[in-house]
Design an enzyme around this catalytic site. Structure first.
Site, PDB file in Angstrom:
ATOM      1  N   ARG A 142       0.841  -1.198   0.000  1.00 26.71           N
ATOM      2  CA  ARG A 142       0.000   0.000   0.000  1.00 26.71           C
ATOM      3  C   ARG A 142       0.872   1.243   0.000  1.00 26.71           C
ATOM      4  NH1 ARG A 142      -1.183   3.873   3.114  1.00 26.71           N
ATOM      5  NH2 ARG A 142      -0.074   3.004   4.888  1.00 26.71           N
ATOM      6  N   VAL A 143       0.461   2.212  -0.791  1.00 29.73           N
ATOM      7  CA  VAL A 143       1.007   3.562  -0.721  1.00 29.73           C
ATOM      8  C   VAL A 143      -0.166   4.507  -0.547  1.00 29.73           C
ATOM      9  CG1 VAL A 143       3.135   3.134  -2.030  1.00 29.73           C
ATOM     10  CG2 VAL A 143       1.050   3.774  -3.245  1.00 29.73           C
ATOM     11  N   SER A 144       0.118   5.716  -0.091  1.00 32.25           N
ATOM     12  CA  SER A 144      -0.957   6.635   0.279  1.00 32.25           C
ATOM     13  C   SER A 144      -1.529   7.420  -0.887  1.00 32.25           C
ATOM     14  CB  SER A 144      -0.461   7.610   1.348  1.00 32.25           C
ATOM     15  OG  SER A 144      -0.096   6.902   2.500  1.00 32.25           O
ATOM     16  N   THR A 145      -0.726   7.707  -1.904  1.00 30.97           N
ATOM     17  CA  THR A 145      -1.212   8.561  -2.986  1.00 30.97           C
ATOM     18  C   THR A 145      -0.966   7.918  -4.345  1.00 30.97           C
ATOM     19  OG1 THR A 145       0.880   9.767  -3.135  1.00 30.97           O
ATOM     20  CG2 THR A 145      -0.800  10.676  -1.654  1.00 30.97           C
ATOM     21  N   GLN A 183       2.615   7.802  -5.875  1.00 33.07           N
ATOM     22  CA  GLN A 183       3.655   6.998  -5.243  1.00 33.07           C
ATOM     23  C   GLN A 183       3.746   5.637  -5.934  1.00 33.07           C
ATOM     24  OE1 GLN A 183       2.173   7.328  -1.174  1.00 33.07           O
ATOM     25  NE2 GLN A 183       4.053   8.413  -0.624  1.00 33.07           N
TER      26      GLN A 183
END
Length: 181
Positions: free
Chosen positions: A8-11, A14
């Site tokens: 998982r990445v936040s944006t 990314q």
């Protein structure tokens, strides 16, 4: 028994490649990934899919604990849900697993650190915005959507539902942009 990786990445801007490569190198046969904030479990469909399909003996693998979440309670609840299904959670950096009691203690502490880190990030962000406002250089957050494209699609007769799908935002966001235009 499956090793299931979760990245998982936040944006959206990314990159997930490094996490996915590490999970593959660890022997994860299934890897689910998403680009969404870890502040809460809301909107994390891939994580929910993994939790729905975990079986006894399966192992959920993440590269770092903050990939599971940035809220201690959420992380501990995720670990608890995995254990209720007879599955384990393994974090690669630092290498910790719920297969042993010591792993539970370490993961609890790491969860608290991830939550504290999120608070520090928010605080630094708030301080930076205030400083930029005082200096007169604050221009607001980066626009996530091409407003001109939304307006053009609307002028071309597209409805909010098809616009939201084309641009990658919610229908409510389209309504707000059209209202403000």
């Amino acid at each position: 028994m499956s090793r299931i990786g979760y990245a998982r990445v936040s944006t959206i801007d990314q990159d997930l490649d490094t996490q996915i490569a590490k999970l593959k190198a660890e022997g994860c046969g299934i890897i689910r990934s998403e680009k969404v904030s870890g502040a809460s479990r809301d909107g994390r469909a891939e994580l929910e899919t993994i939790l729905d399909f975990l079986r006894p003996g399966d192992e959920l693998v993440v590269t770092r604990l903050d990939r599971l979440g940035r809220d201690t309670r959420d992380v501990l609840n995720l670990i608890y849900e995995c254990e209720q299904k007879g599955a384990f959670v393994t974090v690669l950096d630092p290498h910790v697993s719920t297969r042993g009691e010591m792993g539970h203690i370490v993961l609890t502490v790491l969860g608290m650190v991830a939550q504290m880190e999120r608070r520090f990030i928010k605080e630094r962000q708030r301080d930076g915005i205030e400083q930029a406002k005082r200096e007169g250089v604050y221009k607001g957050g980066k626009s996530r959507f091409d407003r001109d494209r939304i307006l053009q699609l609307h002028r071309n007769g597209e409805g909010p539902t098809s616009i939201s799908k084309a641009v990658g935002c919610s229908r409510m966001q389209v309504y707000r942009i059209l209202r403000d235009a």
